[in-house]
Enzyme design. Structure first.
Site, mmCIF file in Angstrom:
data_model
loop_
_atom_site.group_PDB
_atom_site.id
_atom_site.type_symbol
_atom_site.label_atom_id
_atom_site.label_comp_id
_atom_site.label_asym_id
_atom_site.label_seq_id
_atom_site.Cartn_x
_atom_site.Cartn_y
_atom_site.Cartn_z
ATOM 1 C CB CYS A 138 -0.930 -0.027 1.214
ATOM 2 S SG CYS A 138 -1.953 1.439 1.356
ATOM 3 C CB CYS A 141 -0.642 2.507 4.114
ATOM 4 S SG CYS A 141 -2.066 1.830 3.279
ATOM 5 C CG ASP A 142 3.256 1.088 4.357
ATOM 6 O OD1 ASP A 142 2.740 1.538 5.402
ATOM 7 O OD2 ASP A 142 3.124 -0.082 3.995
#
Ligand code: FAD
Ligand code: NAP
Length: 319
Positions: A138, A141-142
């Site tokens: 992701c 997200c990261d």
């Protein structure tokens, strides 16, 4: 299991993505006594994306989290019992149907399976060692952890292209690694990718290339070994992050003892009859990506959630 842990309702919806939430809204409006079990990822796959531009009517700055929070609030407006639980097994042999969650045991007359799909992995042993230590599924997200670093993305679909564009604004160099020489992604995204390459000059496309291994010191990944199908050579490239965007596998395994499954997708639309979302068992319906190998879009997942709730209502009225 303790009697107190039992939950009873007419309908259980398993999943809280666009399919599950839409089914819940329609079930509520039909006054069906419904429980929705959210599963491991409340909001589903869309919470992994920061921009949705194909949800009709919402053309300005719509993030996945925003859309899914709004759907959640829409469901909450009705008397739907939303439970954070993960279903681990089912028994559809007898009625009422029995569904075992980590927290509760559920009994119901009808079920809508809306469990969507989960990110596919490369199937190389090192990806488990470095998951969360450089390997991610992701970018939204990261991605932040890879500011000014060198990263790579594997895949050639919409997710891979969107993540490449996203990471090119954060990371220093972004390698986009695809196993073929043609992207599967939508044309508009491919054009945007090439525009970005002209502008940012930090995206390197490696066509016909396969990731063979992820290398590091067990605590942190340092590089990947890749193989070019063009020159038949292997090469090491030094990167801090590897984003895997090679598609999804439907979350159908827990139903496979009772429900017909094809290529991991729950089979629906038996005999081409008027109950489009019903599985091989009357009373068990499926909607969204778990049963759709063709479209796999938020809007089609929502639409089939609506259909499943209407089908479930008809079924419940007849028993
Ligand atoms: P999902 O969204 O996958 O939701 C499944 C739900 O089931 C989750 O809530 C999960 O917690 C639950 N669940 C799973 N297993 C269990 C279990 N055992 N017990 C209980 N619950 C369980 N589509 C678009 O139209 N536009 C976009 O811009 C777009 N962007 C995307 C970006 C990314 C990065 C990705 C990965 C996908 C994107 N898609 C987009 C596709 C879209 O996200 C999916 O088509 C859609 O989310 C499918 O909805 P769904 O409800 O079927 O399943
Ligand atoms: P996808 O469309 O299934 O694409 C997966 C990509 O990964 C393909 O290019 C495939 O290569 C490659 N791949 C598959 N297995 C591989 C392996 N083992 N090793 C290396 N490469 C592999 O998946 P997705 O991009 O995640 O999209 C999933 C669905 O969500 C699609 O329906 C998509 O339209 C939707 N989505 C929509 C949006 C949007 O509307 N903006 C954004 C993201 C996702 P091949 O091409 O060779 O098969």
């Amino acid at each position: 299991m303790n009697q107190l842990n039992n939950k009873y309702s007419q309908l259980i919806i398993i999943g809280s993505g666009p399919a599950g939430y839409t089914a819940a809204i329609y079930a509520a409006r039909s006054n069906i006594d419904t429980i929705l079990v959210t599963g491991p990822e409340r909001g589903g796959q869309l919470i992994k994306t920061n921009e949705i531009e194909n949800w009709p009517g919402d053309y300005d700055n719509l993030s996945g989290i925003n859309l899914m929070n709004r759907m959640f609030n829409h469901v909450k407006k009705f008397s739907i019992n939303i439970i954070d639980d993960i279903i681990i097994s089912v028994n559809f042999e007898n009625r009422p149907f029995k569904i075992n969650g980590e927290k509760y045991q559920y009994f119901c007359q009808a079920v809508i399976i809306a469990t969507g799909s989960s990110t596919r992995l490369l199937n190389i042993p090192a990806e488990n060692i470095y998951m969360g230590k450089g390997v991610s599924t992701c970018a939204v997200c990261d991605g932040f952890f890879y500011k000014d670093k060198h990263v790579a993305i594997v895949g050639g679909g919409n997710t891979a292209i969107e993540e490449t564009i996203y990471l090119s604004n954060i990371s220093r160099i972004v390698y986009l690694i695809h196993r073929r020489n043609k992207f599967r992604a939508d044309k508009i995204l491919i054009s945007r990718l090439y525009e970005k390459i002209k502008k940012n000059k930090n995206i390197v496309i490696l066509f016909n290339t396969i990731v063979l291994d992820i290398l590091g010191n067990n605590d942190e990944m340092k590089s990947i070994k890749i193989y070019s199908k063009e020159n038949e050579k292997t090469k090491i490239i030094n990167i801090s992050g590897l984003f895997i965007a090679i598609g999804h596998t439907p979350n159908s395994i827990i139903f496979s003892k009772f429900i017909d499954i094809k290529n991991n997708y729950v089979k629906i639309n038996y005999d081409n009859n008027s109950i489009k979302t019903q599985t091989n068992i009357p009373g068990i319906f499926a909607a969204g990506d778990v049963s759709d190998h063709i479209y796999r879009q938020a809007i089609t997942a929502s639409a089939s959630g609506c259909m499943a709730a209407i089908d479930a209502e008809k079924y419940l009225n007849n028993i």
